[in-house]
Scaffold this motif. Sequence first.
Motif, PDB file in Angstrom:
ATOM      1  N   ALA A   1       0.680  -1.323  -0.208  1.00 37.04           N
ATOM      2  CA  ALA A   1       0.085  -0.046   0.052  1.00 37.04           C
ATOM      3  C   ALA A   1       0.913   1.315   0.109  1.00 37.04           C
ATOM      4  N   LYS A   2       0.254   2.446  -0.533  1.00 35.35           N
ATOM      5  CA  LYS A   2       1.181   3.504  -0.688  1.00 35.35           C
ATOM      6  C   LYS A   2       0.374   4.468   0.281  1.00 35.35           C
ATOM      7  N   VAL A   3       1.106   4.557   1.575  1.00 36.73           N
ATOM      8  CA  VAL A   3       0.266   5.061   2.977  1.00 36.73           C
ATOM      9  C   VAL A   3       0.898   6.392   2.878  1.00 36.73           C
ATOM     10  N   ILE A   4      -0.254   7.409   2.846  1.00 37.28           N
ATOM     11  CA  ILE A   4       0.138   8.960   3.185  1.00 37.28           C
ATOM     12  C   ILE A   4      -0.631   9.328   4.330  1.00 37.28           C
ATOM     13  N   LYS A   5       0.164   9.895   5.187  1.00 38.33           N
ATOM     14  CA  LYS A   5      -0.367  10.471   6.527  1.00 38.33           C
ATOM     15  C   LYS A   5      -1.104  11.775   6.157  1.00 38.33           C
ATOM     16  N   ALA A   6      -2.433  12.168   6.353  1.00 36.79           N
ATOM     17  CA  ALA A   6      -3.062  13.500   5.996  1.00 36.79           C
ATOM     18  C   ALA A   6      -4.090  13.650   6.837  1.00 36.79           C
ATOM     19  N   PHE A   7      -4.773  14.932   7.010  1.00 33.75           N
ATOM     20  CA  PHE A   7      -6.096  15.312   7.391  1.00 33.75           C
ATOM     21  C   PHE A   7      -6.273  14.908   8.793  1.00 33.75           C
ATOM     22  N   SER A   8      -5.100  15.061   9.539  1.00 35.27           N
ATOM     23  CA  SER A   8      -5.438  14.334  11.054  1.00 35.27           C
ATOM     24  C   SER A   8      -4.955  15.652  12.068  1.00 35.27           C
ATOM     25  N   THR A   9      -4.673  16.739  11.706  1.00 36.41           N
ATOM     26  CA  THR A   9      -4.144  17.723  12.806  1.00 36.41           C
ATOM     27  C   THR A   9      -5.098  18.730  12.952  1.00 36.41           C
ATOM     28  N   LEU A  10      -6.362  18.629  12.941  1.00 37.45           N
ATOM     29  CA  LEU A  10      -7.429  19.484  13.416  1.00 37.45           C
ATOM     30  C   LEU A  10      -8.481  18.767  13.770  1.00 37.45           C
ATOM     31  N   GLY A  11      -9.497  19.395  14.337  1.00 35.74           N
ATOM     32  CA  GLY A  11     -10.844  18.587  14.858  1.00 35.74           C
ATOM     33  C   GLY A  11     -11.777  18.481  13.612  1.00 35.74           C
ATOM     34  N   ALA A  12     -12.531  17.361  13.693  1.00 36.80           N
ATOM     35  CA  ALA A  12     -13.340  17.009  12.467  1.00 36.80           C
ATOM     36  C   ALA A  12     -14.493  18.190  12.005  1.00 36.80           C
ATOM     37  N   ASN A  13     -14.649  18.898  13.183  1.00 33.74           N
ATOM     38  CA  ASN A  13     -15.782  19.930  13.115  1.00 33.74           C
ATOM     39  C   ASN A  13     -15.267  20.835  12.239  1.00 33.74           C
ATOM     40  N   ASN A  14     -14.031  21.048  11.895  1.00 30.23           N
ATOM     41  CA  ASN A  14     -13.460  22.279  11.014  1.00 30.23           C
ATOM     42  C   ASN A  14     -13.337  21.737   9.733  1.00 30.23           C
ATOM     43  N   LEU A  15     -13.580  20.394   9.344  1.00 27.89           N
ATOM     44  CA  LEU A  15     -13.271  19.944   7.986  1.00 27.89           C
ATOM     45  C   LEU A  15     -14.166  20.777   6.692  1.00 27.89           C
ATOM     46  N   THR A  16     -15.288  20.958   7.277  1.00 25.21           N
ATOM     47  CA  THR A  16     -16.356  21.774   6.250  1.00 25.21           C
ATOM     48  C   THR A  16     -16.130  23.053   6.056  1.00 25.21           C
ATOM     49  N   ASN A  17     -15.215  23.578   7.006  1.00 26.60           N
ATOM     50  CA  ASN A  17     -14.834  24.988   6.701  1.00 26.60           C
ATOM     51  C   ASN A  17     -13.441  25.473   7.334  1.00 26.60           C
TER      52      ASN A  17
ATOM     53  N   SER B   1       2.327  14.150  16.630  1.00 30.77           N
ATOM     54  CA  SER B   1       2.569  14.990  17.822  1.00 30.77           C
ATOM     55  C   SER B   1       2.122  16.249  17.389  1.00 30.77           C
ATOM     56  N   LEU B   2       1.818  16.710  16.343  1.00 37.64           N
ATOM     57  CA  LEU B   2       0.966  17.937  15.991  1.00 37.64           C
ATOM     58  C   LEU B   2      -0.509  17.637  16.416  1.00 37.64           C
ATOM     59  N   THR B   3      -1.001  16.510  16.000  1.00 36.52           N
ATOM     60  CA  THR B   3      -2.338  16.161  16.413  1.00 36.52           C
ATOM     61  C   THR B   3      -2.407  16.314  17.943  1.00 36.52           C
ATOM     62  N   LYS B   4      -1.706  15.644  18.743  1.00 36.27           N
ATOM     63  CA  LYS B   4      -1.742  15.758  20.210  1.00 36.27           C
ATOM     64  C   LYS B   4      -1.593  17.240  20.721  1.00 36.27           C
ATOM     65  N   LEU B   5      -0.688  18.030  20.067  1.00 37.33           N
ATOM     66  CA  LEU B   5      -0.465  19.400  20.256  1.00 37.33           C
ATOM     67  C   LEU B   5      -1.929  20.196  20.065  1.00 37.33           C
ATOM     68  N   TRP B   6      -2.679  19.891  18.960  1.00 33.51           N
ATOM     69  CA  TRP B   6      -4.008  20.469  18.564  1.00 33.51           C
ATOM     70  C   TRP B   6      -4.896  20.172  19.802  1.00 33.51           C
ATOM     71  N   VAL B   7      -4.927  18.699  20.192  1.00 30.85           N
ATOM     72  CA  VAL B   7      -5.703  18.597  21.316  1.00 30.85           C
ATOM     73  C   VAL B   7      -5.524  19.449  22.446  1.00 30.85           C
ATOM     74  N   GLN B   8      -4.162  19.485  22.896  1.00 27.39           N
ATOM     75  CA  GLN B   8      -4.032  20.213  24.183  1.00 27.39           C
ATOM     76  C   GLN B   8      -4.281  21.709  24.119  1.00 27.39           C
ATOM     77  N   ILE B   9      -4.158  22.159  22.827  1.00 29.74           N
ATOM     78  CA  ILE B   9      -4.533  23.681  22.782  1.00 29.74           C
ATOM     79  C   ILE B   9      -5.950  24.030  22.916  1.00 29.74           C
ATOM     80  N   SER B  10      -6.431  23.024  22.284  1.00 27.23           N
ATOM     81  CA  SER B  10      -8.142  23.217  22.216  1.00 27.23           C
ATOM     82  C   SER B  10      -8.814  22.910  23.556  1.00 27.23           C
ATOM     83  N   ARG B  11      -7.997  22.635  24.537  1.00 29.79           N
ATOM     84  CA  ARG B  11      -8.687  22.776  25.785  1.00 29.79           C
ATOM     85  C   ARG B  11      -8.657  24.131  26.617  1.00 29.79           C
TER      86      ARG B  11
END
Length: 205
Positions: free
Chosen positions: A118-134, A182-192
């Motif tokens: 498989a050609k694995v690409i990491k993407a679309f994971s560093t913000l909350g799903a609520n933001n994906l439509t805007n 790690s950026l995902t975990k940072l986003w979660v921490q900041i969102s608090r």
Amino acid sequence: MKIGILGAGNIGGNLGKIWAAKGHEIFFAVREPHSDKVKALLNELGSSVRTGSLQEAVSFGEVVLLAVHWQNVPAVLQEIQGLMSDKILIDSTNRMIPPPPDTTGSAAEDIARALPGAKVIKAFSTLGANNLTNLKFGSEDASTFICGDDPKAKAIVTQLGEELGFDVVDAGLLNTAPLIESLTKLWVQISRNYGREIALKLLRR
């Protein structure tokens, strides 16, 4: 483009809606096709969107989006083993728990090891799903950080990300996935402290 989406929750459902509106063919893999959530999604998207099993979605897709809760990832990978050779797999999952003792790699690298070919690409994971439509924040588009070893696959995922409205940032090979995770975990921490209507942005000059 034919896109198989494994999961129809907040991430898979929202991305599927946008890509369908852009003219892509979407096939959702769902475990409960008659659930109210799936019925509402299909009613919104119309008859052009299909649903079925994991194997059917993978066989359908030129690109496959992995968008299930992390606790379900091992079972999903087991079901699609042998079907992903030469296909692009977009890993949008978030492993927010320590890695298992038999691996020192990132979640994306573990997924790649489980799906050889498989050609694995990491993407679309560093913000909350609520933001994906805007993805617009003032005059700026939210950045998404992607990585992977196949340049053509990254180019396709970049195009798909730009269609969503992302500023797509190529972070390098798949071995840089731990940094993105790690950026995902940072986003979660900041969102608090700042709430979920936030995103990360690479500024350039």
